[in-house]
Design a protein around this motif. Structure first.
Motif, PDB file in Angstrom:
ATOM      1  N   PRO A 181       0.825  -1.218   0.000  1.00 49.07           N
ATOM      2  CA  PRO A 181       0.000   0.000   0.000  1.00 49.07           C
ATOM      3  C   PRO A 181       0.857   1.265   0.000  1.00 49.07           C
ATOM      4  O   PRO A 181       1.943   1.290   0.583  1.00 49.07           O
ATOM      5  N   MET A 182       0.355   2.289  -0.638  1.00 52.86           N
ATOM      6  CA  MET A 182       0.980   3.618  -0.633  1.00 52.86           C
ATOM      7  C   MET A 182       1.259   4.049   0.806  1.00 52.86           C
ATOM      8  O   MET A 182       0.410   3.883   1.677  1.00 52.86           O
ATOM      9  N   THR A 193       3.653   2.842   2.808  1.00 49.82           N
ATOM     10  CA  THR A 193       4.260   1.790   3.636  1.00 49.82           C
ATOM     11  C   THR A 193       5.667   2.218   4.069  1.00 49.82           C
ATOM     12  O   THR A 193       6.438   2.741   3.271  1.00 49.82           O
ATOM     13  N   ASP A 222       0.422   2.838  -4.665  1.00 47.46           N
ATOM     14  CA  ASP A 222       0.387   1.430  -4.293  1.00 47.46           C
ATOM     15  C   ASP A 222       1.320   0.682  -5.251  1.00 47.46           C
ATOM     16  O   ASP A 222       1.324   0.971  -6.451  1.00 47.46           O
TER      17      ASP A 222
END
Lengths: 324, 324
Positions: B146-147, B149, B248
């Motif tokens: 996910p964006m 992280t 992402d």
């Protein structure tokens, strides 16, 4: 032909033919379940889809629900975005405070292609301070292009034309350009207008590998730009040949024009915020327009002189994304 | 676990488990037909593949024909290549005659991911004068990231490790870097060694997100380099987090280390020709080693202190490609 992709829960969606007025559609059926598969065998797919298109025109279609539409290609193996409107390039040097780029036409970077957002999908970003900006542009989708294909040969590989919003995060753009390695953080997923069209569909508005249409852009309901694709300084066929200099282009490769911009920007406005800021810097010494805020809306819609909208409209809101 | 992809005529090939000695294999079966599908549902796939791995170790396998092997991922949605061996970066500035890149770590570009060549596949190029070069490196394959992280969280998303030859055309590299838009012409398709391995497979040689193995490189049968992956200045987990700053990462994203290089290059040699040329420039004022010629062969093989070769070997010849 006008093609669209309907959401059916599958990663690549369902390919449908769309009527001239955009009100009805006909599924391409089991043999051509999605556009990525069709473009891989376009020689067979095109006549089959053309037959369906005739049946659709004869009234066989079903109503098209705009909310069901995804990007025509919700994902593809390759996205190569040019930047070939010289007016845009010159203004961006002002916006970025960078030196002119010499002896390197056409400009092109490889961007993320695993996801193209649908025309009405919300767009999540993490931080307003990243400098959220839109970039209105046109693009083409090619079938397989062998390495070493000339610009002249490349024209026949352009099978579909699309309209794109190349979302950009300006805070990362200059540091990434300075590395020479291109954009990763500065270029998250793009969005696409709902309809991909064959070149013949544009008629006289497809000329010399250029989309000769005004791209109307509204930001929060106010007209922001109406620049024409006609002033592209390098044609799409030349971009395709450039990209194929040292690689085969996989079928489904999407190639972008970069932000549409015209010399008469004082009259037609801009297709991205950064460019308007550059114009403000030139006129007033500093930029006065800020970048986008959460909740802002952008609409993009190319129109011809008969008020036809071949690609349909992008109409999106940006939202505050959440960290994992 | 060691995984490989056997040619079965399908675009993504057939996923197989491979024994420790590389002599036998067991197809992953109909539920996990290929690696791209498996990495998309790794939470389910990993235990299923682990079970097969136990059966393979118990002798259930069939002989593995090396000639049938393609790249572990013959194609993927995204390839992001870092450049995080500082020794390499410094030498490349000498080779290219460019300025140091400041305040921009880690370096990363997006490259073509629609095709990764198999370990023994011939590699066609159009022109020797394009400056044909190899680049030996390591890479990781992640599941969905996910964006936003963090680097700490990113470590758990690294599911597989691979060994890569990032083919490069040096004649295009500097002009493309100077645009700031990154590499298109300079970076055609990469090659991959036959086996993708889970991090545990490397044991103590997977440390802090680094592959602590010597990468042996032979050019036309002569040892060219044996640099270790240990000296990576940024770990793979940090590269993954960087890439996920504003997007992402799609499952199956491959992230590369960039050319493996060590401070003790005088002893261990180099992992690309450009770097050797830089060393010659430093020592003798000019480069004396030319780039590759049609018919040349390059072998790349990472080895541990027990003479185990976890990724198997890349062994390829370059050929004169034909224009369309």
């Amino acid at each position: 032909m006008r093609l669209a992709t309907r959401d059916n829960g599958m990663p690549d969606g369902e390919l449908v033919l769309v009527s001239g007025d955009g009100s009805s559609c006909l599924p391409a059926g089991a043999q051509w379940p999605n556009l990525l598969g069709a473009i891989e065998r376009w020689g067979e797919a095109a006549p089959a889809l053309q037959d369906l298109s005739v049946r659709l025109a004869a009234g066989e279609g079903e109503p098209l629900a705009p909310a069901s539409l995804r990007a025509p290609l919700p994902r593809s193996w390759q996205w190569l975005d040019g930047s070939v409107f010289d007016t845009h390039a010159k203004l961006m040097q002002v916006a970025f405070g960078t030196e002119p780029i010499e002896n390197a036409r056409p400009l092109m970077y490889q961007g993320m292609s695993d996801r193209f957002l649908g025309p009405c999908e919300d767009v999540p970003f993490l931080r307003e301070e990243d400098g959220i900006d839109f970039e209105g542009e046109f693009g083409v989708i090619v079938d397989h292009v062998p390495m070493g294909t000339s610009a002249e040969e490349a024209m026949a590989h352009i099978k579909l034309i699309v309209q794109i919003n190349d979302w950009s995060l300006r805070a990362y753009a200059v540091p990434e350009m300075k590395t020479g390695f291109g954009f990763i953080l500065a270029k998250p997923a793009c969005s696409m207008a709902p309809f991909a069209v064959t070149p013949d569909e544009l008629g006289e508005n497809w000329q010399d590998g250029r989309v000769c249409l005004d791209l109307l852009i509204d930001w929060n309901g106010e007209r922001f730009g109406s620049a024409s694709g006609r002033e592209m300084d390098v044609g799409f066929h030349e971009l395709v040949a450039h990209a194929a200099t040292s690689r085969d282009l996989v079928a489904g490769t999407i190639i972008g024009s970069g932000t549409v911009a015209n010399e008469a920007y004082a009259e037609v406005g801009s297709s991205c915020i950064s460019e308007r800021r550059a114009i403000e810097i030139i006129a007033e010494g500093k930029p006065t327009t800020g970048f986008m805020r959460f909740g802002d809306r952008v609409q993009m819609d190319a129109v011809d002189i008969h008020d036809r909208h071949p690609f349909g409209a992008i109409d999106q809101q940006i939202t505050r994304g959440e960290c994992s």
